[in-house]
Enzyme design. Structure first.
Site, PDB file in Angstrom:
ATOM      1  N   SER A   1       0.828  -1.202   0.000  1.00 31.43           N
ATOM      2  CA  SER A   1       0.000   0.000   0.000  1.00 31.43           C
ATOM      3  C   SER A   1       0.866   1.257   0.000  1.00 31.43           C
ATOM      4  CB  SER A   1      -0.953  -0.026   1.187  1.00 31.43           C
ATOM      5  OG  SER A   1      -1.780   1.112   1.168  1.00 31.43           O
ATOM      6  N   HIS A   2       0.740   2.085   1.055  1.00 33.94           N
ATOM      7  CA  HIS A   2       1.456   3.368   1.082  1.00 33.94           C
ATOM      8  C   HIS A   2       2.761   3.275   1.879  1.00 33.94           C
ATOM      9  CE1 HIS A   2      -0.828   3.263   4.807  1.00 33.94           C
ATOM     10  NE2 HIS A   2       0.148   3.979   5.309  1.00 33.94           N
TER      11      HIS A   2
END
Length: 484
Positions: free
Chosen positions: A109-110
């Site tokens: 993800s981030h």
């Protein structure tokens, strides 16, 4: 035990699996993770050759991780259907569209470069919750693998099927000018095209794929990313700005004046908009979200109920599913739309589309619409360091302390605590609607602190000072990532 195998048990988190690649997990470790997941899928579906949708994000090492994961899945008898470079929601959508048995999406993800992970799920529209993660961890670490023989096939052109699905259902009539920022993450090859497709005029910001993330991490809670979007909105006189995270399941929103709108407030605006046509609906929000949902007049006039629940995309998704809620909103920017609006999973692009519908339905700017909400003073999400092996105990002790403070009627900024919610850490509220939250982070060695007051900025700070004082006294809490 296999030689040279590396797989840190702490990588199995509450609802995601995440590791620093090669430091905490290596290719053999990933392969075993695939074996563990394959075994778990076979056990739950009771099929010898269940079909598993697999995709990956744009990090430089994601494809080699996906290959190792697939090798593990195939060795248990799973049939792998690889849709290639994807967003997490593309993989979730594929499970419905192709009627498959499970999903595995390779993404961190981030998280910063170096991290990898897998988002996985068996029941359609849901991802692993703590029980499934615990089971997967035990199967994988104890190497209790099923042996079988699976087949692999590549599904070409699936990106377009996903894009068309969102475009065809969501045409808008107004020409909304939108800044679309992807932080050089995978959303860059999806979001601009989809938003153009529904009728927006799109200004692209960092939409070229670049796995080095040369500017900042694609994370809509990252202030650097939000400031870049705000500047682009003002420079281009845009109606709205959207920032997507690395795997496209979250969105951050900037209004036409360049101000960030916290995702929980966006959620409330969308809920209000939906409540007019979907009366008597339920909405699920996480404990980090604004207290305004509980007191909102539009929602109560339309007979809608809001339930505060555990933070985490997996928890909110499940609650939306079990409560048959219309939608769920998480402070971090994960939004979940259930039938007839979506399949219940989080999709940042679909969330941005709902904001476009909001603008399309009203003859007002985003800034005017947000001003219709009562003003509140809210801290950002703050994460003070606390060891993974200590954080849950620290929170448990703090829950007891806060409950005692409530029982003793001790005042904080001249107010007594009126209500305590302990579904996830502790959220304590006051009569005026102010509240504070202390919980353990589910994917990092830290706690999570948020406070909000509809009364004053001063009160918000006083509640934070009260929490910070409790934390310092534990002697087990370190530096904050950001602090008011």
């Amino acid at each position: 035990m296999t030689t040279n195998l590396k797989i840190d048990p702490y990588g199995f988190r509450e609802y995601d699996a995440r590791w620093l690649y090669e430091k905490d997990i290596n290719q053999l470790g990933i392969e075993n993770l695939g074996r563990g997941l394959g075994t778990q899928i076979i056990k739950h579906t009771k099929k010898t050759n269940p079909r598993v949708i697999v995709g990956h994000d744009y990090r430089s090492y994601s494809e080699e991780i996906k290959s190792a994961l697939k090798k593990g899945l195939l060795s248990t008898g799973c049939n792998v259907e690889d849709i290639g470079l994807s967003l997490s929601p593309t993989v979730y959508f594929a499970q419905f569209n192709l009627d498959a048995d499970a999903v595995a999406m390779v993404t961190a993800s981030h998280n910063e470069n170096g991290w990898t992970g897998v988002k996985m799920g068996i029941k359609k529209g849901l991802t692993h919750a703590p029980e499934e993660m615990k089971e997967l961890k035990e199967i994988t670490l104890n190497e209790n693998f099923i042996k079988g023989e699976g087949n692999e096939k590549h599904i070409d052109g699936f990106q377009q099927i996903y894009k068309n699905d969102l475009i065809n259902k969501n045409k808008i009539t107004k020409k909304i000018k939108a800044v679309v920022a992807c932080g050089n993450g995978t959303a860059g090859i999806f979001a601009p095209e989809i938003l153009r497709g529904i009728g927006c005029e799109v200004i692209e910001l960092d939409c070229d794929l670049d796995w080095t993330f040369p500017k900042y991490n694609p994370n809509p809670e990252d202030l650097e990313m939000l400031h870049a979007i705000a500047k682009a909105v003002k420079d281009n006189n845009a109606d709205i700005g959207f920032g997507f995270d690395g795997d496209g399941d979250r969105v951050g929103v900037i209004d036409n004046t360049g101000d960030e709108i916290f995702s929980d407030k966006i959620g409330l605006l969308i809920a209000r908009n939906l409540s007019k046509t979907h009366k008597n609906s339920k909405f699920i929000v996480d404990v980090k979200s604004t207290g305004l949902y509980a007191t909102d007049k539009v929602l109560s006039d339309n007979n809608c109920e809001t339930i505060y629940w555990k933070t985490g995309h997996s928890h909110i998704k499940r609650k939306v599913n079990t409560e048959k809620a219309l939608a769920g909103f998480e402070k971090s920017g994960h939004f979940f739309f259930n039938q007839p609006l979506g399949f219940g999973y989080d999709d940042g692009i679909n969330s941005a589309i709902h904001v476009c519908h909001l603008l399309d339905n009203q003859n007002k700017s985003m800034n005017e619409i947000i001003k219709e909400l009562p003003n509140t003073f809210q801290t950002p999400t703050m994460a003070p360091f606390c060891k993974d092996e200590e954080k849950y105990q620290v929170v448990e002790d703090l829950v007891k302390q806060v409950n005692a403070i409530k029982d003793n009627k001790t005042k904080i900024d001249d107010q007594e605590i009126s209500e305590v919610l302990t579904v996830n850490g502790i959220r304590f509220s006051f009569k005026d609607g102010s509240w504070g939250l202390i919980r353990a982070s589910s994917n990092k060695p830290s706690l999570v602190i948020v406070t909000e007051s509809p009364t004053s900025d001063e009160r918000k700070k006083k509640i934070f000072d009260f929490i910070d004082d409790l934390l310092q006294k534990t002697g087990k809490v370190g530096e904050y990532d950001q602090k008011i």
